[in-house]
Design an enzyme around this catalytic site. Sequence first.
Site: not given
Length: 200
Positions: A13, A88, A127, A139
């Site tokens: 997104k 949301r 990743r 991360r």
Amino acid sequence: MRIILLGPPGAGKGTQSERIVERFGIPQLSTGDMLRAAVAAGTPVGLEAKAIMEQGGLVPDTVVVGIVADRIEEPDAKRGFILDGFPRTVQQAEALDRMLAKKGIALSTVVELKVDEEALVGRIAKRAEETAAKGLPVRKDDTPEVFKTRFDAYRRQTAPLSDHYAKAGMLETIDGMKPIDTVTQDLFALLERHAETAAS
């Protein structure tokens, strides 16, 4: 053009929003950014949000909708906007619907990036591996365990939004598992159609 972009974490997104901003010249409105800006500007809604956050509370939907309502009145959002991270929940969507109706504003479309959960988990794990192989810090969000938790939360809370907008005849879906540039092309084709409809 007023767009809501839906899709689980990792669906792309953020990347696609940036490209829409560039292509159509409309701002991407993130509720987190808007909340911080309203607090910094000391607007009435911002002060209310600040008081709640300082007590460690969650900012209620009415306040968030108030912040969105103020933000879409600003000059750069007159031609349209992309809502990112809001709504949301179905309750937030209903509150947003009421606010927009009061302003005489209609959403152009709600686009959902459809993705395969297993493939996404694989993509995230890959990743993380590549990042670690380069000696860079991974991360926290990029571990499969954390990602699965975020995906589950999305499925519970946000996925019902698809039904809400589908019932309203507003939902359109795009295959988010295609290569990034192909997703962009599909998205642009869909949005161009809406831009033409709005102009005619």
